[in-house]
Enzyme design. Structure first.
Site, PDB file in Angstrom:
ATOM      1  N   GLU A 133     -11.460   7.116  -1.635  1.00  0.00           N
ATOM      2  CA  GLU A 133     -10.719   6.548  -0.660  1.00  0.00           C
ATOM      3  C   GLU A 133     -10.694   7.765   1.191  1.00  0.00           C
ATOM      4  OE1 GLU A 133      -6.465   5.034  -1.145  1.00  0.00           O
ATOM      5  OE2 GLU A 133      -6.288   4.697   1.277  1.00  0.00           O
ATOM      6  N   ASN A 153      -6.355  -4.601   0.446  1.00  0.00           N
ATOM      7  CA  ASN A 153      -5.945  -3.838  -0.307  1.00  0.00           C
ATOM      8  C   ASN A 153      -3.816  -4.130   0.240  1.00  0.00           C
ATOM      9  OD1 ASN A 153      -5.905  -1.398  -2.433  1.00  0.00           O
ATOM     10  ND2 ASN A 153      -4.919  -0.250  -0.285  1.00  0.00           N
ATOM     11  N   GLU A 154      -3.935  -3.992  -1.635  1.00  0.00           N
ATOM     12  CA  GLU A 154      -3.206  -4.239  -1.785  1.00  0.00           C
ATOM     13  C   GLU A 154      -1.505  -5.051  -0.665  1.00  0.00           C
ATOM     14  OE1 GLU A 154      -0.854   0.069  -3.309  1.00  0.00           O
ATOM     15  OE2 GLU A 154      -1.720  -0.255  -5.452  1.00  0.00           O
ATOM     16  N   TYR A 208      -1.192   2.473 -12.242  1.00  0.00           N
ATOM     17  CA  TYR A 208      -0.643   3.636 -11.897  1.00  0.00           C
ATOM     18  C   TYR A 208       0.393   4.068 -13.878  1.00  0.00           C
ATOM     19  CZ  TYR A 208      -3.981   4.499  -8.024  1.00  0.00           C
ATOM     20  OH  TYR A 208      -4.960   4.297  -6.825  1.00  0.00           O
ATOM     21  N   GLU A 230      -8.109   0.062  -9.491  1.00  0.00           N
ATOM     22  CA  GLU A 230      -7.190   1.342  -9.163  1.00  0.00           C
ATOM     23  C   GLU A 230      -6.745   1.867 -10.565  1.00  0.00           C
ATOM     24  OE1 GLU A 230      -4.723   2.682  -5.817  1.00  0.00           O
ATOM     25  OE2 GLU A 230      -6.502   1.179  -4.271  1.00  0.00           O
ATOM     26  N   GLN A 256      -8.749   8.549  -8.263  1.00  0.00           N
ATOM     27  CA  GLN A 256     -10.036   8.550  -7.632  1.00  0.00           C
ATOM     28  C   GLN A 256     -11.086   9.273  -8.133  1.00  0.00           C
ATOM     29  OE1 GLN A 256      -9.365   7.815  -3.214  1.00  0.00           O
ATOM     30  NE2 GLN A 256      -7.828   6.982  -3.679  1.00  0.00           N
TER      31      GLN A 256
HETATM   32  O1  AHR Z   1      -4.598   5.678  -4.748  1.00  0.00           O
HETATM   33  C1  AHR Z   1      -3.753   6.034  -3.528  1.00  0.00           C
HETATM   34  C2  AHR Z   1      -3.530   5.165  -3.685  1.00  0.00           C
HETATM   35  O2  AHR Z   1      -2.767   3.970  -4.185  1.00  0.00           O
HETATM   36  C3  AHR Z   1      -4.164   4.444  -2.933  1.00  0.00           C
HETATM   37  O3  AHR Z   1      -4.703   3.798  -1.236  1.00  0.00           O
HETATM   38  C4  AHR Z   1      -2.997   2.232  -2.551  1.00  0.00           C
HETATM   39  O4  AHR Z   1      -4.329   1.406  -2.946  1.00  0.00           O
HETATM   40  C5  AHR Z   1      -2.464   2.911  -4.296  1.00  0.00           C
HETATM   41  O5  AHR Z   1      -1.517   2.437  -3.470  1.00  0.00           O
END
Ligand code: AHR
Length: 562
Positions: free
Chosen positions: A60, A217-218, A298, A361, A411
């Site tokens: 990103e 995205n999201e 995450y 992600e 990332q």
């Molecule tokens: O990876 C960091 C952020 O996490 C990304 O920009 C977003 O898509 C997610 O919430």
């Protein structure tokens, strides 16, 4: 640093030994030595081909990821190829990086692709989506995007490392027409359009042939705060009639464009159901416009049930105890339930599963404080814990090859679960990077059903008993070469294991092991080889392999079959 031995003294001592007695083995096993665990690889039970794209990456335009991490500029003293950090290119070639996602993340829905094309000295500077989180000392390029690294540079980076580009389009703040034009800029044949001429003027006459396109995205959050139904309507509008340049009759035309829709956050089943229902309301054939359904997960909440607050719940990347170790793995291991759960919900409207999952992600997310380059936003220091987490996650993807078409670790560099850290002329491969290199052998292999039996790990979670599995992994085969990767999450106990390959004879084998006596071990710019894979021999006895998987380890067994 707390050594593993100290954890033993801290109360986990002997847990493995006690639990080992719970696993029962057939007589032959019991007689064959002191094994407490067993793995059976079933060569005649294939699960499907492991897409190389499960080993994808995410970059990103966020703080030090692009500017400093990837892009140093052609005039930099840092060794580079056309402005791109050379060390990074070399390492990514080694891991056979298949696909890279760019430019976001949340950044994508504020990005105008036109800012990043044309002569570099005429590109505008724009306020980065992440600007507010930057410290006053941060380089200007982290707050105000100089647009030196745009579409041409990103696609060139992908070509240099042998990866496919995956571009995420802005659905929140640009009209669908701009999506159409970005595709045209990238893919229209040489000399065919004004945009292809602009591409050629920048030195890229031939089309980029970008296949993978994220449509927002999201979109449930930073990408527009839509409801699932609203987003489905937007998706339909964006994905309808995007230019394709292969004649419909050409076999390649089916794969010319693959759209990835913005899927759920973790276990938001309602987002998946709402989107699929709304898409299908216009006829189920609408679902054929979707290649992948993006899932984000995450592992961040290490509060042991005390809070679900996004800030308060996070743990530290470097300061953690054995319970935090297991809790992180536990959070990450939820991924398997998410894959199965969303797959199930998707089947309500897509029983034939024409849409696959794209986990674009994933990774652990800690609180700030462990940055290799102070001030880099969202940067954290990957330790052995993150290597084990990453091995576990890649194994989990390998076990679902029919469901997952792509995954992108979040990332790549100078960020969350990074494979690499870099600053100016310094560069280091993290333990996570080593895991990707070990697991590259699975890419394109035939996944095999594999059964793991090992003592469960029991631990004390603030006065309440909690448990985690003892040994897991995945197996795949290319012709006669079998790869078996195994994670031992136990912080202090090795697992004496018998490995049986059913349906084939073993000719030769070798092991690569990633571990350390300190579960916090990590690589820094100054000490860059603290955690590194080591080769080890493997004993073959009566058609079985005997191997001790060390505590807190990721292992690859490379087995040649007769
Ligand atoms: O990876 C960091 C952020 O996490 C990304 O920009 C977003 O898509 C997610 O919430």
């Amino acid at each position: 640093m707390i050594k593993r031995r100290q954890f033993l003294r801290a109360g986990l001592a002997g847990a493995g030994a006690v639990l080992a007695s719970r696993v029962s083995f057939p007589l032959a096993w019991a007689q064959s030595g002191t094994a407490d665990s067993r793995i059976e690889v079933l060569v005649n039970e294939p699960l499907g081909t492991i897409s190389p794209n499960l080993y994808g990456h995410f970059t990103e335009n966020l703080s030090g990821v692009v500017y400093d991490g990837i892009w140093v500029g052609a005039n930099s003293k840092v060794p580079n190829i056309d402005g791109i950090r050379k060390d990074l290119i070399d390492e990514m070639r080694k891991i056979k990086s298949p696909v890279v996602r760019f430019p976001g993340g949340c950044f994508a829905d504020s990005y105008d692709w036109r800012d990043g094309i044309g002569p570099a000295n005429r590109r505008p500077r724009r306020t980065n989506f992440w600007a507010q989180g930057e410290t006053p000392e941060a380089p200007a390029s982290h707050r105000y995007d100089p647009n030196e690294f745009g579409t041409n540079e990103f696609v060139h980076f992908c070509k240099l490392i042998g990866s496919e580009p995956y571009l995420a389009a802005n659905l929140r703040s640009l009209p669908a027409e701009e999506f159409y034009r970005w595709v045209e800029y990238c893919n229209s044949p040489a000399g065919s359009t004004t945009l292809s001429d602009m591409r050629a003027d920048a030195g890229f006459k031939e089309p980029f042939n970008v296949r993978f396109w994220g449509v927002g995205n999201e979109s449930w959050g930073c990408g527009g705060n839509f409801t699932a139904q609203e987003y489905a309507v937007e998706f339909r509008r964006f994905a309808t009639w995007v230019p394709r340049f292969q004649p419909r009759s050409a076999p390649e035309s089916r794969e010319e464009l693959s759209f990835i829709a913005s899927g759920p956050n973790v276990d938001d089943w309602a987002w998946t159901r709402g989107f699929f229902e709304e898409m299908a309301r216009k006829g189920r054939f609408q679902l054929r416009s979707i290649y992948g359904w993006a899932l984000h997960h995450y592992a961040w909440n290490l509060a042991r049930g005390r809070t679900r607050d996004w800030i308060q719940g996070k743990g530290d990347a470097l300061k953690f105890d054995a319970v935090d170790w297991y809790e992180l793995l536990h959070e990450g291991d939820r991924m398997e339930g998410l894959i199965n759960g969303h797959w199930q919900v998707m089947s309500e409207e897509d029983p034939e599963h024409s849409v696959k999952l794209v986990v674009d992600e994933w990774g652990p997310w800690y609180k700030p404080g462990s940055e290799a380059t102070p001030g880099d936003q969202l940067e954290q220091m990957p330790t052995l814990r993150d290597a084990v987490f990453s091995g576990m996650t890649l194994d989990l993807f390998n076990r679902h090859p029919e469901k997952i078409a792509m995954a992108n670790c979040a990332q790549l560099i100078n960020c969350l679960n990074s494979l690499y850290l870099a600053h100016e002329d310094r560069f280091v491969v993290t333990p996570v990077g080593h895991v990707f290199s070990m697991y590259a052998a699975h890419q394109g292999g035939q996944a095999l059903r594999t059964i793991f039996s090992a003592p469960t790990i029991d631990y004390d979670r603030d006065g309440k008993s909690a448990s985690f599995w003892g040994l897991k992994g995945s197996a795949s085969v290319h012709d006669k070469d079998l790869t078996l990767t195994v994670v031992n999450p136990h912080v202090s106990d090795g697992r004496e294991t018998q490995v049986v390959v059913r349906g084939a004879k073993i000719k030769a084998t070798g092991a690569t092991v990633l571990t350390h006596s300190d579960i916090h071990a990590h690589n820094t710019f100054a000490e860059n080889n603290v955690v590194a894979p080591k080769a080890q021999s493997v004993e073959i006895r009566e058609d079985m392999l005997s191997f001790r998987f060390p505590p807190a380890s990721v292992t690859k067994l490379s087995v040649h079959l007769l």
